[in-house]
Design an enzyme around this catalytic site. Structure first.
Site, mmCIF file in Angstrom:
data_model
loop_
_atom_site.group_PDB
_atom_site.id
_atom_site.type_symbol
_atom_site.label_atom_id
_atom_site.label_comp_id
_atom_site.label_asym_id
_atom_site.label_seq_id
_atom_site.Cartn_x
_atom_site.Cartn_y
_atom_site.Cartn_z
ATOM 1 C CG ASP A 143 -23.549 -74.587 2.396
ATOM 2 O OD1 ASP A 143 -23.486 -73.829 1.403
ATOM 3 O OD2 ASP A 143 -22.848 -74.430 3.408
ATOM 4 C CB ILE A 203 -6.420 -78.932 9.486
ATOM 5 C CG1 ILE A 203 -7.736 -79.636 9.863
ATOM 6 C CG2 ILE A 203 -5.220 -79.712 9.960
ATOM 7 C CD1 ILE A 203 -7.888 -81.011 9.229
ATOM 8 N N GLY A 204 -8.368 -76.068 10.103
ATOM 9 C CA GLY A 204 -9.389 -75.230 9.479
ATOM 10 C C GLY A 204 -10.272 -74.591 10.524
ATOM 11 N N GLY A 226 -14.118 -72.143 10.680
ATOM 12 C CA GLY A 226 -15.208 -71.529 9.938
ATOM 13 C C GLY A 226 -16.263 -70.983 10.857
ATOM 14 C CB ALA A 227 -19.656 -69.706 10.085
ATOM 15 C CE LYS A 250 -9.886 -71.946 16.856
ATOM 16 N NZ LYS A 250 -8.777 -71.753 17.832
#
Length: 998
Positions: A822, A695-696, A698-699, A702
């Protein structure tokens, strides 16, 4: 044999220590108390005879030929040293100068550590993490001349012992957390030459008039110190004062005429107060005055006739006041004037005709006044003018020809005046200009082809004039052009094909001209175009299907032209907030997406468009035949697709079985660490790590959605491992740090607005984090996607309050406090009821652990658009940095815009909001999707967001205060909430403030 080895080792160490003198041993002892993660002190070698060649150590020559050199100075600035103040340094008997600036020296500064520093004359501990009260023992150091403790976290009052410094000349306590009032006893330190107390949250109080007794004082810096009351006239007796700064306080009353007696003053800063009355005359007597700034006050009356007569005067700022009358004619004699800003006043009359001939003017801003007459012909005679801002006045006549030769110009803003005539030809092609704004005047003539020389032009705004002629093809050379607005002019001819080369173009508005020809094709370069308005022209031909491929186009108005043909089906690809092709000669059927009531007003006045938005055109015999052939092709295509899908599914089924069997062999080797009572095992988690569950990504890795046997859904973050990324050791360390930070932070947190970490699983280099599943995804995805319409104002308000309470818990209720580092909309997750949770703690740190050398900064803290401005020069983040980032999230919720957007040019969301509110008003920044009935609440929340994003950290409220302010926006929605059977503490605070009894 073993005994011989031990004896040999002991002898070696003993012999080594004998080779270093006593001062070197003291320095090594100091080093042992510090974490030197960057090995800055690697050359501190115990085998050396003396430490005089070590990094940061400076010695004076020996007193006798047989003695050692003497350590007199230690400078270890900016070496990433971590730990408490190294008290061993004070044992160096002749140490006169010590600088540990810009490190991570922490804990409290104890009196006992400082008393032995009897020879110290220079002490610089600025830019560290020191906390607690200021040490009273500092005043007992007999030789101390210079003391800089700025940019730490010292708190409490300035101790009374600070009245007893025997020789102190410079005292800087800038940017700490000092409270109580500024004490008058500082006037006892008669040797003071510099007193810098700015940016401390002192208790509101007046400026002690006793400071006038500091006759040697050269610098008095009291900016942002919560000062109230009037400026004491006695301060005019400070004859040696060069820098006088009382800015950003709440001072009231007039500017004392006695300030014109500060005979040595170079700079006077009084901006951002509540000063009133007239500006006193007499500043012309100040022979050294270079800068005077009393902007953002309530000053009234005219400018003094002699204000520009000070011989060295370079900068004059009186903007944002209530000044009236004309600008003194003596302005033209100010030979050193570089910067003049008088905008947002009520000044009238004209500028001196010879203004600019004597001064090397760089920046002139007289916007928002009542000024008239012509722009002086010699305004750029010295050839250094960079900014000419005269918005919202009554200037008339034509532009001076000299502006066409003013090659240094970068910003020209002349909107809303009465200027006329042609723009000097050379002005179109100035090489450094990036903003040329001539809107709403009566300019005529055409756009000169020399515009191709304006290589830095980003914004060309010439709407609402009488420009004529064609758009020159040379505009295609403006590789940095973002905005071209020329609506409501008399432009003719076709759109030059070269405009299709403008890769940075974001807005093209040529509405209401007489343009002809066809719409451009070959516009693949317009990847950043968000607005295209060509309405009310004479454009003909069809609508190019390439428009449907522009990725960010959301405003398209082609109405009131002579366009023909069908509406390309590709336009359905666009996410349009504004779409209008009315009053053309379009024909054919509407693309299916547009055949509904939402777009009814988008197609008016096109008789050839068949149907009434509820159906398609009746088909002719010829079209039926064509449609039959098309259906045959579709059938063949669908059959081939089915074969392909079955083949892929079979292959994937085989691969999945193989992968599951491989995982099954390793299941027993996984280690599970739980943080809550679990109703599932690691085996269920591993079975769900399939690509169809992603579902996603990024850096850091997963994210999978895992539906367990009990029907519960969880989110699984699989961090990238070395085997997955072919990573080097540094990247591996980043993954480890991210994993450890997430586990250490979320594993111990229990709060309804912090995402719950169920457990973690590890096996070799593979690391899994299992969270509660948030079905609505992230706030950023929801807000900036087509689903943004689901977020009405009550929902957004609920989200911002939830997220604020989560951050407030981290800052105020965790021990030690936790800084997220962040905060952004993508790290705020939403449950099924749009309840918000703060997530992703991969770079979070406890306050006491922030900045522990390079390791803590192995991941850049923060995301573009959310990073607080002070990060650029301190490279540190703290609670105030989180608050700034959260303020950006608030602005996102209110405006519906991204934190960085090509439309903003060089600005980010914060600067765009501030600038737009100042120039156009609040209503121009609020998301148009929000219901105007909530406008009062929305504006209140916007103000809170702007307060959180203050450029000065000290002006940002704490998160606890932010929560309180948000709840006060709509008390009826902020009902008392029970936690563990008790009411929220915020409810008690609000009730107490309102005088209620709970």
């Amino acid at each position: 044999m073993r005994l011989v080895l031990v004896f040999s080792l002991f002898f070696h160490i003993f012999n080594t220590s004998l080779s270093l003198n006593q001062e070197g041993l003291y320095l090594l002892e100091a080093k042992r108390g510090l974490d030197d993660a960057g090995n800055a002190l690697a050359d501190w070698n115990p085998r050396d005879a003396t430490p005089c060649n070590w990094t940061g150590v400076f010695c004076s020559p020996p007193l006798t030929p047989s003695s050692d050199p003497i350590v007199t100075s230690v400078n270890l600035s900016a070496n990433n040293l971590v730990g408490p103040f190294p008290a061993a340094l004070c044992r160096l008997p002749s140490l006169a100068s010590l600088s540990l600036s810009n490190n991570y020296i922490n804990s409290s500064l104890l009196d006992s550590s400082l008393r032995p520093c009897s020879s110290l004359s220079h002490l610089n501990l600025s830019l560290n993490n020191l906390v607690g009260p200021l040490p009273a023992a500092l005043a007992s150091l007999p030789a101390l001349l210079y003391l800089d403790l700025s940019s730490n976290n010292f708190s409490g009052p300035i101790p009374p012992s600070f009245a007893d410094f025997p020789r102190l000349e410079r005292l800087s306590l800038v940017n700490n957390l000092l409270n109580s009032a500024i004490p008058s006893f500082l006037s006892n330190v008669s040797t003071l030459r510099e007193l810098n107390l700015s940016y401390n949250p002192f208790t509101p109080g007046p400026i002690p008039a006793e400071l006038a007794q500091l006759h040697s004082l050269e610098q008095l810096w009291l900016a942002s110190c919560n000062l109230i009351g009037e400026i004491p006239p006695e301060l005019g007796r400070l004859a040696n004062l060069t820098n006088f700064d009382l800015s950003t306080n709440s001072l009231s009353g007039p500017i004392p005429p006695s300030l014109t007696q500060l005979s040595s003053v170079v700079q006077i800063e009084l901006y951002h107060n509540s000063l009133s009355g007239r500006i006193p005359s007499g500043f012309s007597k100040l022979a050294n005055l270079r800068q005077i700034d009393a902007s953002m006050n309530q000053l009234e009356g005219p400018l003094p006739e002699d204000i520009f007569d000070a011989p060295l005067l370079e900068s004059v700022h009186f903007f944002d006041n209530h000044l009236t009358g004309s600008i003194p004619a003596r302005l033209s004699r100010a030979s050193n004037l570089v910067d003049l800003k008088l905008f947002r006043n009520r000044l009238d009359g004209s500028l001196p005709a010879d203004f600019g001939k004597s001064s090397r003017l760089v920046s002139l801003d007289l916007s928002d006044n009542l000024l008239s007459g012509e722009i002086p012909a010699g305004i750029c005679d010295h050839g250094v003018l960079e900014e000419l801002l005269l918005i919202d006045n009554f200037f008339g006549g034509s532009l001076p020809e000299g502006l066409g030769r003013c090659r240094t110009l970068t910003r020209v803003r002349l909107t809303n005046n009465r200027l006329s005539g042609e723009v000097p030809a050379g002005m179109w092609g100035l090489p450094h200009i990036w903003l040329l704004e001539l809107k709403n005047n009566s300019f005529s003539g055409g756009i000169s082809p020399v515009i191709s020389n304006a290589a830095n032009l980003s914004n060309l705004v010439i709407s609402d004039n009488q420009f004529s002629g064609g758009i020159p093809s040379e505009m295609g050379a403006l590789c940095k052009l973002y905005e071209f607005s020329a609506s409501n002019n008399r432009l003719t001819g076709p759109l030059p094909s070269s405009l299709g080369n403008l890769a940075e173009l974001g807005q093209l508005n040529l509405r209401n001209n007489s343009l002809s020809g066809e719409l451009l094709r070959g516009i693949e370069s317009w990847k950043k175009l968000s607005e295209l308005n060509l309405a009310y022209n004479d454009l003909a031909g069809g609508i190019p299907q390439e428009l449907g491929d522009l990725p960010v186009l959301n405003y398209l108005d082609l109405s009131n032209n002579m366009l023909t043909g069908e509406i390309p089906v590709q336009l359905q690809n666009l996410k349009l907030n504004q779409f209008n092709v009315s009053n053309n000669q379009l024909s054919g059927s509407l693309p299916p997406l547009f055949a509904n009531q939402v777009y009814r007003n988008s197609f008016l006045g096109n008789p050839g468009l068949c149907g009434d938005l509820s159906g398609l055109c009746p088909a002719s015999e010829g079209s039926r035949a064509r449609h039959g052939f098309v259906w045959l092709l579709w059938a063949i295509f669908i059959l081939a697709a089915l074969v392909l899908v079955v083949g892929v599914a079979w292959f994937y089924w085989r691969y999945r079985n193989y992968r599951r069997s491989k995982l099954g062999m390793d299941k027993s080797k996984w280690t599970l660490t739980s943080f809550h009572k679990l109703g599932f095992s690691e085996y269920e988690i591993l079975d769900c790590l399939d690509e169809d569950n992603v579902i996603g990504s990024g850096a850091s890795g997963k994210v999978y959605k895992a539906v367990l046997s009990n029907g519960e859904a969880v989110a699984v973050k699989k961090l990238w491992g070395a085997s997955n990324r072919d990573a080097d050791n540094v990247e591996n360390q980043i993954v480890d740090d991210h994993f450890e930070a997430e586990v250490a932070t979320l594993g111990k947190i229990r709060h309804k607005n912090i995402v719950k970490l169920w457990c973690c699983c590890t096996h070799k280099d593979c690391k899994l984090l299992v969270y509660e599943y948030m079905p609505k995804g992230s706030l950023g995805d929801m807000l900036h996607s087509s689903k943004g319409g689901l977020l009405d104002w009550p929902t957004r308000y609920k989200i911002v309050v939830d997220a604020a309470e989560g951050l407030s818990y981290l800052h105020h209720d965790c021990v030690p406090p936790i800084v997220h580092r962040d905060v952004k909309s993508n790290n705020i997750l939403l449950d099924g009821e749009f309840g918000a949770r703060v997530a992703d703690f991969g770079v979070a740190k406890a306050v006491e652990a922030i900045g522990k050398g390079p390791k803590s900064m192995s991941v850049i803290a923060g995301s573009c658009g959310y990073i607080a401005p002070e990060y650029a020069y301190t490279l540190r983040v703290n609670e105030k940095s989180d608050i700034y980032s959260f303020g950006v999230v608030i602005l996102e919720l209110v405006t519906g815009r991204l934190p960085v957007d090509p439309e903003f040019g060089e600005k980010d969301l914060v600067k765009w909001v501030c600038g737009t509110v100042d120039q156009k008003g609040v209503e121009h920044v609020i998301d148009p999707k929000l219901d105007v009935c909530f406008m009062e609440e929305i504006q209140k929340v916007l103000k809170i967001g702007l307060l959180c994003t203050s450029s000065l950290p000290i002006n940002r409220p704490s998160m606890r205060r932010v929560v309180k302010m948000l709840l006060e926006v709509s008390p009826d929605k902020a009902k008392p909430e029970k936690r563990d059977g008790k009411l929220s503490p915020y409810y008690y605070e609000i009730a107490s403030d309102q005088g209620s009894i709970v």
